[in-house]
Design an enzyme around this catalytic site. Sequence first.
Site, PDB file in Angstrom:
ATOM      1  N   HIS A 285       0.942   3.599   8.587  1.00 31.15           N
ATOM      2  CA  HIS A 285       0.429   4.409   7.473  1.00 31.15           C
ATOM      3  C   HIS A 285      -0.690   3.692   6.735  1.00 31.15           C
ATOM      4  CE1 HIS A 285       2.604   2.440   4.051  1.00 31.15           C
ATOM      5  NE2 HIS A 285       3.600   2.273   4.910  1.00 31.15           N
ATOM      6  N   ASP A 297       2.014  -3.925   4.042  1.00 31.20           N
ATOM      7  CA  ASP A 297       2.648  -2.603   4.025  1.00 31.20           C
ATOM      8  C   ASP A 297       1.618  -1.553   3.659  1.00 31.20           C
ATOM      9  OD1 ASP A 297       4.487  -0.546   3.954  1.00 31.20           O
ATOM     10  OD2 ASP A 297       5.306  -1.097   2.001  1.00 31.20           O
ATOM     11  N   GLU A 331       2.758   7.991   3.075  1.00 32.12           N
ATOM     12  CA  GLU A 331       4.087   7.557   3.537  1.00 32.12           C
ATOM     13  C   GLU A 331       4.935   7.072   2.373  1.00 32.12           C
ATOM     14  OE1 GLU A 331       7.230   4.758   4.714  1.00 32.12           O
ATOM     15  OE2 GLU A 331       5.467   4.347   3.486  1.00 32.12           O
ATOM     16  N   GLU A 332       4.312   6.364   1.437  1.00 33.85           N
ATOM     17  CA  GLU A 332       5.065   5.759   0.353  1.00 33.85           C
ATOM     18  C   GLU A 332       5.709   6.802  -0.563  1.00 33.85           C
ATOM     19  OE1 GLU A 332       5.861   2.862   0.487  1.00 33.85           O
ATOM     20  OE2 GLU A 332       4.292   1.608   1.335  1.00 33.85           O
ATOM     21  N   ASP A 359       5.899  -0.351  10.798  1.00 37.98           N
ATOM     22  CA  ASP A 359       5.879  -0.313   9.336  1.00 37.98           C
ATOM     23  C   ASP A 359       6.885  -1.292   8.725  1.00 37.98           C
ATOM     24  OD1 ASP A 359       5.304   0.364   6.729  1.00 37.98           O
ATOM     25  OD2 ASP A 359       6.542   2.169   6.735  1.00 37.98           O
ATOM     26  N   HIS A 429       5.738  -4.088  -1.803  1.00 40.90           N
ATOM     27  CA  HIS A 429       5.429  -3.277  -2.985  1.00 40.90           C
ATOM     28  C   HIS A 429       5.130  -4.118  -4.220  1.00 40.90           C
ATOM     29  CE1 HIS A 429       7.834   0.445  -1.287  1.00 40.90           C
ATOM     30  NE2 HIS A 429       6.859   0.020  -0.483  1.00 40.90           N
TER      31      HIS A 429
END
Length: 466
Positions: A285, A297, A331-332, A359, A429
Site C-alpha cells: 500500500h 509501513d 489501507e490504513e 505489508d 505508525h
Amino acid sequence: MKFLFLITFIHILPQCSGNPLSRHHTTSEEIKREIARYSDIAKAIINLAVYGNAQNRSYERLARFVDTIGPRLSGSKNLEMAIKYIFNALQEDGLENVHLEPVKVPHWERGVESAMMLAPRSYNISILGLGSSVATPPEGITAEVLVVTSFDELHKRAQDAKGKIVVYNQPYISYEETVKYRLLGAVEAGKVGAVASLIRSVTSFSINSPHTGLQKYQFDVPKIPTACISVEDAEMMARVASRGTKIVVTLKMGAKTYPDATSFNTVAEIVGSKYPEQVVLVSGHLDSWDVGQGAMDDGGGAFISWEALSLIKELGLRPKRTLRLVLWTAEEQGGVGAQQYYQLHKVNISNYDIVMESDEGTFTPMGLAFTGSDKARAILKEIMQLLQPINVTNIYENGGGTDIDFWVRDGVPGASLYDDISKYFWFHHSQGDTMTVQDPSQMNLCAAVWTVISYVIADMEERLPR
C-alpha cells in the site's frame, strides 16, 4: 503463524471446468520437475537483485520517494503527490498498462494537539491523535484521570470513570491481542461516561514515542476524543495513580473529518504471453499515517512489489500469465482502496491465480506465509526450494493481509512476505518510521524472494489448485 513441518505431495486434480490449463492429471513428480527447470531463472533473479546491477535499487527508489514526498495520509495532498510520482515512475520504467483506478477514501486531519498534566506536576505529555477521532472544544478538556489496565477493570470501575479522562495502561501481549485497546478504547470509555481516552501505544518497545493508528466509533456510543500516549507516560501515570495521587490533564485536539476524497489505486503490469487474462497479483500500500516517512509501513512492501516487475522486465522474461502490480490506497483506514478494487474486479475472480501482499516490513526474509489448499501449498513449498541460494525456503501459515483478505475469503490463494518482524512494531505508525529503519541488503533479499515466487507461479503451465 506456525511453521509447517511436512507436506506430502499428492496428485493434483483437474481445475474447475472451463480452466484452459486443466487438460490432464498432473502428478506431483511432474510438477517437481517443472519447477526444478526454473532453477537457472531463479538464480538469475537472485543474482540481479542481490549482487548485480539492481542491487540496492528498491532501497534507493524508496529513499528518493519518501524523502521527496514524506508521509501520505488518506485524503492528503501528500498522497496525491505520491500517486502522481509513482504513476510517472512506473511509466518511465517501461511497465505495461500503467493506470490509475479511482476510489473514494476517508479524509481526516489531526490538526494541532496537545496534552498537559496539571497535577500533581506540570508536564507535557506526548500524544498522537487516533484516526477519525473527534476534536475537543477549542479550550480543550480538563479532567481528572482514571488509569486502568483492561476493559474489564474499566467496567468494574464504571462509576469512577464518569466525567474523567480514561488512560489505558494495558500490557503489551502481541499486536493482534493488544491493538483492540487502540481500536475500541474510545468506545469502551464512552460507554461509561468518560470525556476522553488516552491509550498506551501498541508496541513492545518505546523511546517516549507515541504510535497512531485507526480507531472505530459505534453509532450508539458518544464519540469522545482519543489519542495514543507513549508507553513511558502511561506507566508513569499508572505509578502515580497507584499511590492515590490525583492526576489532572488538559487535552486539546483540533482534529477534523472532511467529506471523502478521490484517490487512486495504482496499477502496472507485465502482460502474460499465453494466458493474459489470468492474473498473479503482487501488492503493497502506498498510503501511510501522517508521521515519520511511511518508509517501513508500507513503502518497503510497495517498492519490492514494483521491483519484482522491474527485475522480470530487465531479464527479458515474460510469464505466461499477467503479473499485475497494485499499489493500494487508504489501507490504513481499513483497506478502503482494496475493497473498492475487489468490488470492481471480483466478476473475474476465477482469473486470479494468487494474490500477494507485502505489508509487515522488508526486514530479513524468512519465507512465505500462505493460505490456500494443501495441493497449492505443496506446490509453493517446492517453489521455495528455488530460494536455497539465499536460504529462504520456509512456508508458514496465514498468508493474508488487509488488502488481499477480500480475495482470500473467496478462495483465491493468498500469500504474504514472512520476514523478521521482531522490531517492526517498535516503529509502526510512529515518527520513527523513516528510511533509517530500512536496510538495503535486506530489501534486496526481499525483492528476490518476491520476484522468484511471483514469476514462477505466473509462468507455470498449471494454475494453483483451489
